[in-house]
Design a protein around this motif. Structure first.
Motif, PDB file in Angstrom:
ATOM      1  N   ASP A 162       0.826  -1.203   0.000  1.00  0.00           N
ATOM      2  CA  ASP A 162       0.000   0.000   0.000  1.00  0.00           C
ATOM      3  C   ASP A 162       0.864   1.258   0.000  1.00  0.00           C
ATOM      4  N   GLU A 163       2.174   1.081  -0.123  1.00  0.00           N
ATOM      5  CA  GLU A 163       3.077   2.225  -0.073  1.00  0.00           C
ATOM      6  C   GLU A 163       2.908   3.089  -1.325  1.00  0.00           C
ATOM      7  N   SER A 164       3.186   4.386  -1.163  1.00  0.00           N
ATOM      8  CA  SER A 164       3.058   5.321  -2.283  1.00  0.00           C
ATOM      9  C   SER A 164       4.226   5.146  -3.250  1.00  0.00           C
ATOM     10  N   LEU A 165       4.041   5.699  -4.441  1.00  0.00           N
ATOM     11  CA  LEU A 165       5.095   5.651  -5.449  1.00  0.00           C
ATOM     12  C   LEU A 165       6.365   6.312  -4.925  1.00  0.00           C
ATOM     13  N   GLU A 166       6.225   7.459  -4.275  1.00  0.00           N
ATOM     14  CA  GLU A 166       7.392   8.177  -3.763  1.00  0.00           C
ATOM     15  C   GLU A 166       8.136   7.346  -2.726  1.00  0.00           C
ATOM     16  N   THR A 167       7.403   6.686  -1.829  1.00  0.00           N
ATOM     17  CA  THR A 167       8.036   5.869  -0.803  1.00  0.00           C
ATOM     18  C   THR A 167       8.781   4.690  -1.424  1.00  0.00           C
ATOM     19  N   LEU A 168       8.157   4.041  -2.394  1.00  0.00           N
ATOM     20  CA  LEU A 168       8.781   2.887  -3.042  1.00  0.00           C
ATOM     21  C   LEU A 168      10.045   3.289  -3.795  1.00  0.00           C
ATOM     22  N   THR A 169       9.987   4.389  -4.518  1.00  0.00           N
ATOM     23  CA  THR A 169      11.167   4.797  -5.294  1.00  0.00           C
ATOM     24  C   THR A 169      12.296   5.264  -4.388  1.00  0.00           C
ATOM     25  N   ASP A 170      11.959   5.942  -3.293  1.00  0.00           N
ATOM     26  CA  ASP A 170      12.995   6.333  -2.330  1.00  0.00           C
ATOM     27  C   ASP A 170      13.676   5.098  -1.734  1.00  0.00           C
ATOM     28  N   LYS A 171      12.877   4.089  -1.410  1.00  0.00           N
ATOM     29  CA  LYS A 171      13.435   2.872  -0.816  1.00  0.00           C
ATOM     30  C   LYS A 171      14.300   2.120  -1.834  1.00  0.00           C
ATOM     31  N   LEU A 172      13.874   2.105  -3.093  1.00  0.00           N
ATOM     32  CA  LEU A 172      14.693   1.450  -4.116  1.00  0.00           C
ATOM     33  C   LEU A 172      16.088   2.045  -4.170  1.00  0.00           C
ATOM     34  N   THR A 173      16.166   3.358  -4.151  1.00  0.00           N
ATOM     35  CA  THR A 173      17.476   4.013  -4.179  1.00  0.00           C
ATOM     36  C   THR A 173      18.273   3.690  -2.923  1.00  0.00           C
ATOM     37  N   MET A 174      17.631   3.670  -1.778  1.00  0.00           N
ATOM     38  CA  MET A 174      18.325   3.419  -0.511  1.00  0.00           C
ATOM     39  C   MET A 174      18.879   1.997  -0.435  1.00  0.00           C
ATOM     40  N   ILE A 175      18.246   1.035  -1.106  1.00  0.00           N
ATOM     41  CA  ILE A 175      18.736  -0.354  -1.031  1.00  0.00           C
ATOM     42  C   ILE A 175      19.650  -0.694  -2.205  1.00  0.00           C
ATOM     43  N   GLY A 176      20.068   0.315  -2.953  1.00  0.00           N
ATOM     44  CA  GLY A 176      21.065   0.093  -3.996  1.00  0.00           C
ATOM     45  C   GLY A 176      20.526  -0.050  -5.393  1.00  0.00           C
ATOM     46  N   LEU A 177      19.212   0.048  -5.583  1.00  0.00           N
ATOM     47  CA  LEU A 177      18.613  -0.017  -6.915  1.00  0.00           C
ATOM     48  C   LEU A 177      18.215   1.405  -7.302  1.00  0.00           C
ATOM     49  N   GLU A 178      19.186   2.182  -7.720  1.00  0.00           N
ATOM     50  CA  GLU A 178      19.015   3.623  -7.887  1.00  0.00           C
ATOM     51  C   GLU A 178      17.984   3.959  -8.955  1.00  0.00           C
ATOM     52  N   VAL A 179      16.999   4.758  -8.580  1.00  0.00           N
ATOM     53  CA  VAL A 179      15.959   5.189  -9.510  1.00  0.00           C
ATOM     54  C   VAL A 179      16.500   6.354 -10.329  1.00  0.00           C
ATOM     55  N   GLU A 180      16.531   6.172 -11.644  1.00  0.00           N
ATOM     56  CA  GLU A 180      17.039   7.205 -12.540  1.00  0.00           C
ATOM     57  C   GLU A 180      15.928   8.106 -13.069  1.00  0.00           C
ATOM     58  N   HIS A 181      14.747   7.520 -13.297  1.00  0.00           N
ATOM     59  CA  HIS A 181      13.680   8.317 -13.920  1.00  0.00           C
ATOM     60  C   HIS A 181      12.326   7.704 -13.587  1.00  0.00           C
ATOM     61  N   ILE A 182      11.342   8.564 -13.427  1.00  0.00           N
ATOM     62  CA  ILE A 182       9.957   8.125 -13.225  1.00  0.00           C
ATOM     63  C   ILE A 182       9.108   8.805 -14.294  1.00  0.00           C
ATOM     64  N   ASP A 183       8.473   8.000 -15.116  1.00  0.00           N
ATOM     65  CA  ASP A 183       7.608   8.527 -16.173  1.00  0.00           C
ATOM     66  C   ASP A 183       6.160   8.362 -15.720  1.00  0.00           C
ATOM     67  N   ASP A 184       5.612   9.424 -15.159  1.00  0.00           N
ATOM     68  CA  ASP A 184       4.248   9.397 -14.635  1.00  0.00           C
ATOM     69  C   ASP A 184       3.340  10.151 -15.603  1.00  0.00           C
ATOM     70  N   LYS A 185       2.742   9.415 -16.540  1.00  0.00           N
ATOM     71  CA  LYS A 185       1.907  10.044 -17.560  1.00  0.00           C
ATOM     72  C   LYS A 185       0.713  10.774 -16.950  1.00  0.00           C
ATOM     73  N   ALA A 186       0.142  10.200 -15.893  1.00  0.00           N
ATOM     74  CA  ALA A 186      -1.041  10.824 -15.284  1.00  0.00           C
ATOM     75  C   ALA A 186      -0.702  12.207 -14.755  1.00  0.00           C
ATOM     76  N   LYS A 187       0.472  12.349 -14.160  1.00  0.00           N
ATOM     77  CA  LYS A 187       0.883  13.640 -13.610  1.00  0.00           C
ATOM     78  C   LYS A 187       1.277  14.599 -14.724  1.00  0.00           C
ATOM     79  N   LEU A 188       1.991  14.068 -15.728  1.00  0.00           N
ATOM     80  CA  LEU A 188       2.471  14.915 -16.811  1.00  0.00           C
ATOM     81  C   LEU A 188       1.320  15.435 -17.673  1.00  0.00           C
ATOM     82  N   LEU A 189       0.310  14.606 -17.889  1.00  0.00           N
ATOM     83  CA  LEU A 189      -0.774  14.955 -18.801  1.00  0.00           C
ATOM     84  C   LEU A 189      -2.014  15.478 -18.095  1.00  0.00           C
ATOM     85  N   LYS A 190      -1.903  15.795 -16.821  1.00  0.00           N
ATOM     86  CA  LYS A 190      -3.078  16.250 -16.067  1.00  0.00           C
ATOM     87  C   LYS A 190      -3.726  17.509 -16.645  1.00  0.00           C
ATOM     88  N   PRO A 191      -2.986  18.447 -17.247  1.00  0.00           N
ATOM     89  CA  PRO A 191      -3.640  19.639 -17.805  1.00  0.00           C
ATOM     90  C   PRO A 191      -4.489  19.353 -19.047  1.00  0.00           C
TER      91      PRO A 191
END
Length: 801
Positions: free
Chosen positions: A15-44
């Motif tokens: 149930d964790e949020s996208l931000e929490t999951l991506t932060d944890k990925l980086t902290m455990i050594g699986l560095e997040v380089e990019h997040i392509d969130d179409k819903a956020k980008l295309l909201k307008p």
């Protein structure tokens, strides 16, 4: 490695949020380089309806549309799409909306005399897959005014992580989910894979000629399949990470490659003649691969062959001749293990980068070879039907057991964190390790998918990264009574200082290849056989570089081709003059092109000026000064290396036996050999050749004397013979009063109209720094008269009128 959030949740109940999951990925050594969130980008972007579409009065291919955006007042929009018509539901961008597919922000416009109050968009303009010619066409029941990404259910972000080469298990989404579950981000879903009972013996036999190249091979035939488009859920997964769906059979193999890090291959059984042999290719054999290219093979490559010849390049790419199509009815599914080094070398030699190669050259889970075949069979039967044969397994369907005796105290000793043993056991168990015992030394069984874990330190790393790298305490070094000894070596210190010195002069740091082509190496004194690479990654990267300048020149030319012709670049790195350690040097080099003059003294009244050899000289001296060279001992000798213009270059040395570097304008012959446009100024300094500073302190202690009085600067221009060196003029002016005259620099050299052909004008700036009182005009005039007299006497020149 890319995957969507919904794909991750197929393997992770969270149930964790996208931000929490991506932060944890980086902290455990699986560095997040990019997040392509179409819903956020295309909201307008919203849904709108075209009410009317009439011909533009001043353009044949444009229409003036009245658009209902859900407001009281309709919008007028000029559109050039061929499918713009009345009654069409489409996607609207209002003024001020950023258009991601075109990288601009739409505003109020006036197109051929008609006002346009927004934009109706195509899929490509939104950065979405574009399969129609024109604007997006939505169903008639699409709600006008609704937010488009919400209605289209685009709320599935795609995450891209940067994997280190050792984490082959995380080239599959399931492996990433396992790590997150171990980090308390959810529960790992790991349903068992049930073996599928074969209904008949597999009619195709398998022979492996070299077990070192192919440690394991599994094969199964499925008869009576019906190939066609894959279901929507599978197509969405593949398109979300940029893969194009092809057909159900091929899409299944691509899905398992990314889902379970298990590349497989499917053959059309009707196109396979006879039995299958895994062997080395024969020199000169060719393969028309699935990418449409024909590759010529040699005996170093491992292939899958039949009576027809080579059908697949093992572990890298299949052949087009045996590929599956919509007419395929019987399919052979292959799941194998390959030699990692052979896969990497073959792929590099042939220039093939495939998803299969990416995984096999890092190593795949050997134990999952047969389960992977079972899972692929299950998906084929579910999506395409068919009856499976019994499986054929050749070689080892499992890996070697690895058990490590692990002292629990190692975590504290190596990572300086206190991790309770129950937590330690939980972390390792969730990662797939098995822990036996309770201490102080336990036995840890390493899972088959973690070939990178071989010792105690690796287990400590696993515990530390999941427990939290941020929990490792910051521990200051003990100072004690004695000061700490320097950590950096002298050459490391020189390297850092050289970079800072050049950056301060406005040059931009570049990092270029350590390898260059043989012809380019020969221009700079290299090209020796011992510096040629045995297995170059490209034909134009065949030799170790004897100089940093070929890479910098290529970078400058690449920038010039893209419109950035005025630039200054530098690099500090190793160069190679031989294959012995003493023939390797740390160098600092730079190039200036076009109007990228240092011109920091503000003497160029016309503004920007072209770089010249004196700029390169100043850069070289800045490096030497920053690196701690004895500046008073440096000598400048006219002329430089062969790659420099003989009349516009110089050599920096401390005696003829210790040449520190060169500077000047590159020779036209050098520019032609490297395919570069000139003129181009360059320098190269060998940092290793700078003499070490004296260890013993001198009797005289250096003092910093600051004056309270304003310095005085005067300019002089002398007409001298062309053979007179500027340095002679500088020394003559500086010797008039060594205490009062603190700086003498050349700021202009002129030859041409108004000056005799055998003469030149050298302009210098002299700085006088009074220390006891402010100088009077009479005292300044007296010093300037002495300067003119001394320069005239020493050089035979005259003051220019």
């Amino acid at each position: 490695m890319k995957f969507s959030l919904s794909w991750l949740k197929d393997h992770l109940e969270t149930d964790e949020s996208l931000e929490t999951l991506t932060d944890k990925l980086t902290m455990i050594g699986l560095e997040v380089e990019h997040i392509d969130d179409k819903a956020k980008l295309l909201k307008p972007f919203t849904i709108a309806e075209i009410v009317t579409a009439v011909q533009h009065p001043n353009a044949d291919r444009l229409r003036v549309c009245t658009v209902n955006a859900g407001d009281d007042k309709p919008l007028q929009i000029v559109c050039g799409a061929p499918n713009a018509r009345a009654g069409l539901k489409t996607v609207l961008a209002r003024p001020g909306t950023y258009i991601p597919g075109k990288d601009f922000t739409i505003g109020l416009g006036n197109i051929r005399g008609v006002e346009s109050q927004g934009m109706i968009c195509s899929a490509g303009e939104l950065g979405l897959p574009d399969n129609i010619d024109g604007i997006i066409e939505l169903p008639a029941d699409a709600p006008v005014g609704a937010i488009y990404p919400d209605w289209a259910k685009l709320g599935d972000p795609v995450i891209e992580i940067n994997l280190t080469p050792n984490r082959q298990d995380c080239t599959g989404v399931s492996g990433i989910a396992r790590d997150l579950a171990a980090a308390d981000m959810g529960v790992f879903k790991n349903p068992g894979i049930k073996p599928i009972k074969g209904e008949f013996p597999c009619p195709v036999k398998v022979t492996v000629e070299d077990a070192k190249l192919c440690p394991g091979f599994a094969l199964r035939l499925v008869r009576g399949v019906k190939n066609g488009p894959s279901p929507e859920w599978l197509q969405k997964k593949l398109t979300s990470i940029g893969l194009r769906p092809i057909n159900a059979l091929v899409d299944i193999t691509n899905f398992l490659t990314f889902d379970r890090a298990r590349p497989l291959h499917v053959f059309d059984a009707a196109k396979v003649k006879g039995d299958i042999v895994v062997r080395r290719a024969r020199d000169g054999e060719t393969l028309l691969a699935l990418d449409g290219k024909t590759y010529t093979l040699d005996s170093k490559a491992c292939v899958i062959a039949d009576d027809n010849g080579v059908e697949s390049l093992a572990g890298i790419m299949g052949g087009e001749a045996s590929g599956c199509s919509e007419d395929t009815t019987d399919v052979l599914i292959e799941s194998a293990l390959w030699n990692e080094i052979n896969i990497a070398q073959t792929g590099r030699r042939l220039g093939i980068n495939s998803d299969a190669r990416y995984r096999f050259e890092r190593g795949v889970d050997p134990v999952f070879m047969v389960p992977g075949l079972e899972l692929a069979t299950k998906l084929v039967m579910e999506l395409c039907g068919g009856a499976p044969s019994e499986s054929i397994v050749v070689g080892k369907p499992y890996g070697d057991d690895r058990i490590i005796d692990f002292p629990i105290a190692e975590v504290k000793r190596l990572a300086a964190i206190d991790v309770p043993f129950p937590e330690m056991r939980r972390i390792l168990t969730h990662l797939g390790f098995m822990v036996a015992g309770s201490g102080p030394v336990v036995k840890v069984a390493v899972p088959s998918w973690r070939s990178d874990v071989t010792g105690k330190a690796d287990i400590v790393e696993e515990v530390m990264r999941i427990f939290g790298v941020d929990k490792v305490p910051m521990t200051p070094f003990p100072r004690g009574d004695a000061p700490r000894k320097p950590v950096l070596t002298q050459i490391q210190q020189r390297t850092r200082r050289a970079k800072r010195g050049l950056a301060a002069r406005g040059l931009v740091e570049a990092v270029t290849w350590s390898f260059i082509s043989k012809p380019h190496a020969e221009v700079f004194g290299g090209g020796a056989p011992e510096l040629a690479l045995a297995n170059p990654i490209a034909s134009d990267l065949s030799d170790m570089r004897p100089s940093l300048l070929p890479g910098l020149i290529a970078a400058a030319q690449a920038n010039a081709h893209r419109g950035s012709s005025d630039l200054a670049l530098f690099e500090v790195g190793q160069i190679f003059r031989g294959d012995r350690p003493q023939d390797q040097f740390m160098a600092a080099s730079g190039v200036r092109r076009g109007l990228a003059s240092s011109a920091g003294n503000g003497r160029h009244w016309s503004g920007a000026s072209a770089a010249n050899a004196l700029d390169a000289k100043a850069d070289a001296f800045a490096v030497l000064a920053a690196a701690g060279a004895p500046m008073q001992a440096l000598q400048i000798v006219a002329g430089g290396a062969n790659w420099l213009h003989p009349g516009r270059s110089g050599t920096i040395q401390i005696g003829p036996q210790n040449v520190l570097g060169y500077f000047g304008e590159l020779h036209p012959r050098t520019l032609e050999a490297l395919g570069a446009d000139g003129p181009l100024m360059a320098f190269e300094v060998i940092l290793d050749r700078i003499p070490d500073a004296k260890q013993k302190a001198t009797r005289a202690k250096p003092t910093l004397e600051l004056s309270a009085f304003q310095p005085v600067s005067r300019d002089f221009a002398f007409i001298v013979d062309r053979k007179i060196r500027s340095g002679d003029i500088l020394r003559a002016a500086a010797g008039v009063d060594k205490k009062l005259v603190t700086d003498v620099t050349v700021f202009d050299v002129y030859e041409g109209k108004g000056i005799d052909d055998d003469k030149k004008s050298v302009a210098i700036a002299v700085t006088m720094q009074p220390r006891e009182k402010t100088l009077t005009d009479q005292e300044i005039d007296a010093v300037t008269a002495k300067i003119v007299a001394e320069v005239t006497k020493k050089t035979g020149g005259t003051l220019r009128a």
